[in-house]
Design a protein around this motif. Structure first.
Motif, PDB file in Angstrom:
ATOM      1  N   PHE A 383       0.837  -1.207   0.000  1.00 20.94           N
ATOM      2  CA  PHE A 383       0.000   0.000   0.000  1.00 20.94           C
ATOM      3  C   PHE A 383       0.865   1.247   0.000  1.00 20.94           C
ATOM      4  O   PHE A 383       0.581   2.220  -0.708  1.00 20.94           O
ATOM      5  N   MET A 384       1.941   1.230   0.758  1.00 15.21           N
ATOM      6  CA  MET A 384       2.845   2.381   0.785  1.00 15.21           C
ATOM      7  C   MET A 384       3.492   2.600  -0.582  1.00 15.21           C
ATOM      8  O   MET A 384       3.733   3.733  -0.995  1.00 15.21           O
ATOM      9  N   ALA A 385       3.781   1.521  -1.287  1.00 16.49           N
ATOM     10  CA  ALA A 385       4.356   1.656  -2.627  1.00 16.49           C
ATOM     11  C   ALA A 385       3.395   2.408  -3.548  1.00 16.49           C
ATOM     12  O   ALA A 385       3.816   3.265  -4.344  1.00 16.49           O
ATOM     13  N   LEU A 386       2.098   2.136  -3.414  1.00 10.80           N
ATOM     14  CA  LEU A 386       1.097   2.854  -4.213  1.00 10.80           C
ATOM     15  C   LEU A 386       1.002   4.318  -3.774  1.00 10.80           C
ATOM     16  O   LEU A 386       0.886   5.220  -4.615  1.00 10.80           O
ATOM     17  N   SER A 402      -1.539  12.037   3.943  1.00 12.98           N
ATOM     18  CA  SER A 402      -2.386  11.691   5.080  1.00 12.98           C
ATOM     19  C   SER A 402      -2.373  10.184   5.330  1.00 12.98           C
ATOM     20  O   SER A 402      -2.206   9.723   6.461  1.00 12.98           O
ATOM     21  N   TYR A 403      -2.532   9.396   4.248  1.00 11.33           N
ATOM     22  CA  TYR A 403      -2.509   7.937   4.396  1.00 11.33           C
ATOM     23  C   TYR A 403      -1.185   7.464   4.982  1.00 11.33           C
ATOM     24  O   TYR A 403      -1.154   6.633   5.898  1.00 11.33           O
ATOM     25  N   MET A 404      -0.088   7.986   4.466  1.00  8.67           N
ATOM     26  CA  MET A 404       1.236   7.511   4.885  1.00  8.67           C
ATOM     27  C   MET A 404       1.527   7.836   6.343  1.00  8.67           C
ATOM     28  O   MET A 404       2.107   7.024   7.069  1.00  8.67           O
ATOM     29  N   THR A 405       1.154   9.019   6.778  1.00  9.24           N
ATOM     30  CA  THR A 405       1.444   9.407   8.159  1.00  9.24           C
ATOM     31  C   THR A 405       0.492   8.741   9.150  1.00  9.24           C
ATOM     32  O   THR A 405       0.886   8.438  10.281  1.00  9.24           O
ATOM     33  N   GLU A 406      -0.739   8.505   8.747  1.00  6.78           N
ATOM     34  CA  GLU A 406      -1.694   7.881   9.661  1.00  6.78           C
ATOM     35  C   GLU A 406      -1.376   6.413   9.924  1.00  6.78           C
ATOM     36  O   GLU A 406      -1.897   5.818  10.869  1.00  6.78           O
ATOM     37  N   LEU A 407      -0.537   5.836   9.069  1.00  3.40           N
ATOM     38  CA  LEU A 407      -0.159   4.433   9.265  1.00  3.40           C
ATOM     39  C   LEU A 407       1.139   4.281  10.057  1.00  3.40           C
ATOM     40  O   LEU A 407       1.647   3.174  10.199  1.00  3.40           O
ATOM     41  N   LEU A 408       1.684   5.389  10.551  1.00  2.00           N
ATOM     42  CA  LEU A 408       2.857   5.305  11.416  1.00  2.00           C
ATOM     43  C   LEU A 408       2.499   4.577  12.706  1.00  2.00           C
ATOM     44  O   LEU A 408       1.352   4.660  13.171  1.00  2.00           O
ATOM     45  N   PRO A 409       3.398   3.841  13.326  1.00  3.47           N
ATOM     46  CA  PRO A 409       4.821   3.686  12.974  1.00  3.47           C
ATOM     47  C   PRO A 409       5.095   2.617  11.915  1.00  3.47           C
ATOM     48  O   PRO A 409       6.228   2.446  11.505  1.00  3.47           O
ATOM     49  N   GLU A 414       9.166   3.000   4.906  1.00  5.32           N
ATOM     50  CA  GLU A 414       8.805   3.417   3.547  1.00  5.32           C
ATOM     51  C   GLU A 414       8.718   4.940   3.445  1.00  5.32           C
ATOM     52  O   GLU A 414       9.167   5.534   2.466  1.00  5.32           O
ATOM     53  N   LEU A 415       8.120   5.567   4.455  1.00  4.13           N
ATOM     54  CA  LEU A 415       7.944   7.018   4.419  1.00  4.13           C
ATOM     55  C   LEU A 415       9.285   7.739   4.508  1.00  4.13           C
ATOM     56  O   LEU A 415       9.527   8.729   3.803  1.00  4.13           O
ATOM     57  N   SER A 416      10.170   7.236   5.355  1.00  3.86           N
ATOM     58  CA  SER A 416      11.496   7.829   5.474  1.00  3.86           C
ATOM     59  C   SER A 416      12.237   7.758   4.140  1.00  3.86           C
ATOM     60  O   SER A 416      12.837   8.739   3.680  1.00  3.86           O
ATOM     61  N   GLU A 417      12.185   6.611   3.513  1.00  4.36           N
ATOM     62  CA  GLU A 417      12.830   6.441   2.203  1.00  4.36           C
ATOM     63  C   GLU A 417      12.193   7.346   1.152  1.00  4.36           C
ATOM     64  O   GLU A 417      12.875   7.890   0.278  1.00  4.36           O
ATOM     65  N   HIS A 418      10.873   7.521   1.250  1.00  5.51           N
ATOM     66  CA  HIS A 418      10.143   8.361   0.289  1.00  5.51           C
ATOM     67  C   HIS A 418      10.596   9.818   0.384  1.00  5.51           C
ATOM     68  O   HIS A 418      10.865  10.468  -0.633  1.00  5.51           O
ATOM     69  N   TRP A 419      10.686  10.343   1.620  1.00  8.13           N
ATOM     70  CA  TRP A 419      11.110  11.741   1.778  1.00  8.13           C
ATOM     71  C   TRP A 419      12.526  11.932   1.246  1.00  8.13           C
ATOM     72  O   TRP A 419      12.840  12.952   0.625  1.00  8.13           O
ATOM     73  N   LEU A 420      13.383  10.963   1.482  1.00  8.78           N
ATOM     74  CA  LEU A 420      14.751  11.060   0.965  1.00  8.78           C
ATOM     75  C   LEU A 420      14.774  11.070  -0.559  1.00  8.78           C
ATOM     76  O   LEU A 420      15.493  11.844  -1.182  1.00  8.78           O
TER      77      LEU A 420
END
Length: 529
Positions: A383-386, A402-409, A414-420
């Protein structure tokens, strides 16, 4: 030395696939005439031999990588000398000339002479199935014949599926000279039969060993399943005759029934069924008939148990192919998400590829609800890949963030890699602070990238790390603090903020002047003089 059964069967199949019938017959004549002077297996699964022809020719055949096989004769392709060497080797290690003859007939897709009379007769058995169906046979007749001829092959598969490879090669050889469309369906039938034999074999394994045998069986059968899916992709439903259509319908029906069965299965029959459906649905009439069959199955009161999740997923896929996304989502929502999620992700990716963002938004909303209710590391990744892909294509829409942050931790990695990847270093640093990641825990490559692109965002992380290390009140903590201070010094200097660094260091030393052990470590680390 000798080749193991799997490699020997693979070598025979490669010869049968790449060498014409004429060359195979000439190779047989060379073997029978005694032209092969030696044939043996050497290191690295290689078969070598010397054949006497117009001259002496050296043959080298690689059982693992057949494309590297060579012969010193002038013929610029796989030649009769290779075939002759193989027959000689097989006769020496596999049971004499009779075994070599059986291999010869398998390569040609023929029936050994000793069995011709028995198999050419069209006399049916008690079930009405002909002994040897031939080109005019149907899928069910062929499956019946395969069962009669090879139905106990699974008993030889106590520890591996090696015994099934020559069976598959032999079955494929029977239709080697058929027209491609008909041969394609026959090969698909043969693969299905062999996979069914594999499932019979795995059911005889005790529960203690089953997991390890399943992994082994799945690895060995992977090329067969892949070939079956390839054959499905090569179908041309708009150009099928009545016979081919009936044959494909029988195969699809058999796979559907397999997929509906709730007994523990070795293979994903549902995925194989859907691979055929995706291709055959190009014909709108076939698509409508199959969808109606599935809906009728859904309306039935189930006799015994059936795989309801697969049924809902199959209906959802056929609605998706038809472009009825809301009906598709509704059908998918009726099944168990853990069992059908692999089918949903490609649907969303396809809508993204087509830039149908209204539909993407609907699918992602549905997926988010499912993933959030079943959140774990396995479900989050796809889901994060999408989400990442959508955020790259449409960054102006806040939904993906919103989806990515609400699924933390769960979504942290995936989110860390995405921001980079997007060079959003401030967001990346905020994420580390929010999760509570310490500076010393950050990947070195990521830290170097951020230090180069936006060093200022790292300052709070290192300040926090230094304070935490000093608060430990032990030598190890103090040494860590010194290590982090050295990194801080480099950051400040790279930003040309030397004055701020000196001010920060003075304040730190003054504040902790009573910690003599810390002062010693600062002096040893040359932070202070």
């Amino acid at each position: 030395m000798r080749l193991d059964e799997k490699l020997q069967a693979a070598l025979e199949q490669q010869l049968g696939n790449h060498v014409s019938g004429t060359i195979i017959k000439r190779g047989w004549s060379y073997y029978k005439g005694g032209y092969v002077q030696n044939a043996k297996e050497t290191v690295h699964h290689t078969l070598t031999g010397i054949v006497r022809g117009t001259d002496l020719y050296a043959v080298v055949m690689d059982a693992e990588h057949f494309g590297y096989s060579t012969c010193t004769c002038p013929f610029n392709d796989y030649c009769k000398h290779m075939v002759a060497v193989y027959f000689q080797y097989y006769a020496e290690v596999g049971g004499g000339e009779a075994a070599a003859e059986r291999s010869y007939f398998r390569m040609l897709g023929l029936v050994p002479a000793s069995e011709v009379a028995k198999r050419e007769e069209p006399a049916p058995d008690q079930t009405g199935i002909q002994i040897f169906p031939g080109k005019e046979g149907t899928a069910l007749e062929w499956l019946g014949w395969m069962e009669k001829e090879y139905g106990e092959s699974w008993k030889k598969c106590r520890h591996s599926l090696h015994a099934l490879q020559p069976v598959l090669s032999s079955l494929k050889g029977l239709s080697k000279d058929w027209e491609p469309p008909q041969r394609r369906l026959h090969w698909a039938t043969a693969i299905m039969f062999v996979l069914e034999q594999a499932e019979l074999a795995i059911n005889t394994v005790d529960s203690f060993s089953r997991y390890y045998h399943e992994m082994s069986f799945l690895r060995m059968a992977e090329p067969w399943v892949e070939h079956l899916n390839t054959l499905a992709g090569e179908l041309d439903p708009l150009d099928m005759g009545d016979g081919e259509q009936a044959w494909s319908d029988d195969l699809v029906e058999r796979m559907r029934q397999r997929a509906l069965d709730t007994d523990r299965q070795l293979f994903e029959w549902g995925n194989m069924y859907l691979a055929f459906c995706e291709k055959l649905s190009v014909d709108p009439n076939w698509h409508q008939r199959e969808l109606e069959s599935l809906l009728a199955e859904l309306d039935k009161a189930p006799e015994g148990e059936r795989n309801e999740s697969f049924l809902h997923a199959a209906i959802g896929m056929l609605y998706f192919v038809k472009g009825e996304d809301e009906k598709s989502i509704h059908s998918f929502s009726q099944g168990a998400f853990e069992r059908i999620q692999k089918l949903i992700y490609p649907c969303v990716a396809q809508r993204m590829e087509a830039k149908q963002w209204d539909l993407v938004d609907r699918w992602m909303s549905f997926l988010y609800e499912c993933v959030y209710q079943n959140r774990n590391a396995r479900n989050i990744g796809p889901f994060m890949a999408l989400c990442r892909r959508a955020d790259e294509d449409r960054p102006e829409l806040p939904t993906w963030f919103s989806y990515m942050t609400e699924l933390l931790p769960y979504s942290y990695s995936e989110l860390s890699e995405h921001w980079l990847s997007l060079q959003r270093y401030e967001d990346w640093a905020d994420l580390q602070m929010f999760i509570g990641v310490k500076a010393e825990e950050i990947d070195a490559a990521a830290a170097r990238e951020v230090a180069k692109g936006a060093p200022q965002v790292l300052l709070p992380l290192y300040h926090q790390s230094v304070d935490s290390a000093i608060a430990s009140r032990n030598r190890q903590g103090y040494r860590l603090a010194v290590k982090q201070l050295k990194k801080l010094e480099k950051l400040y200097k790279s930003m040309k903020e030397t004055a701020k660094w000196e001010s920060y260091l003075l304040e730190l030393v003054t504040k902790n002047q009573r910690l003599r052990a810390l002062q010693e470590e600062l002096w040893k680390g040359k932070i202070i003089t």
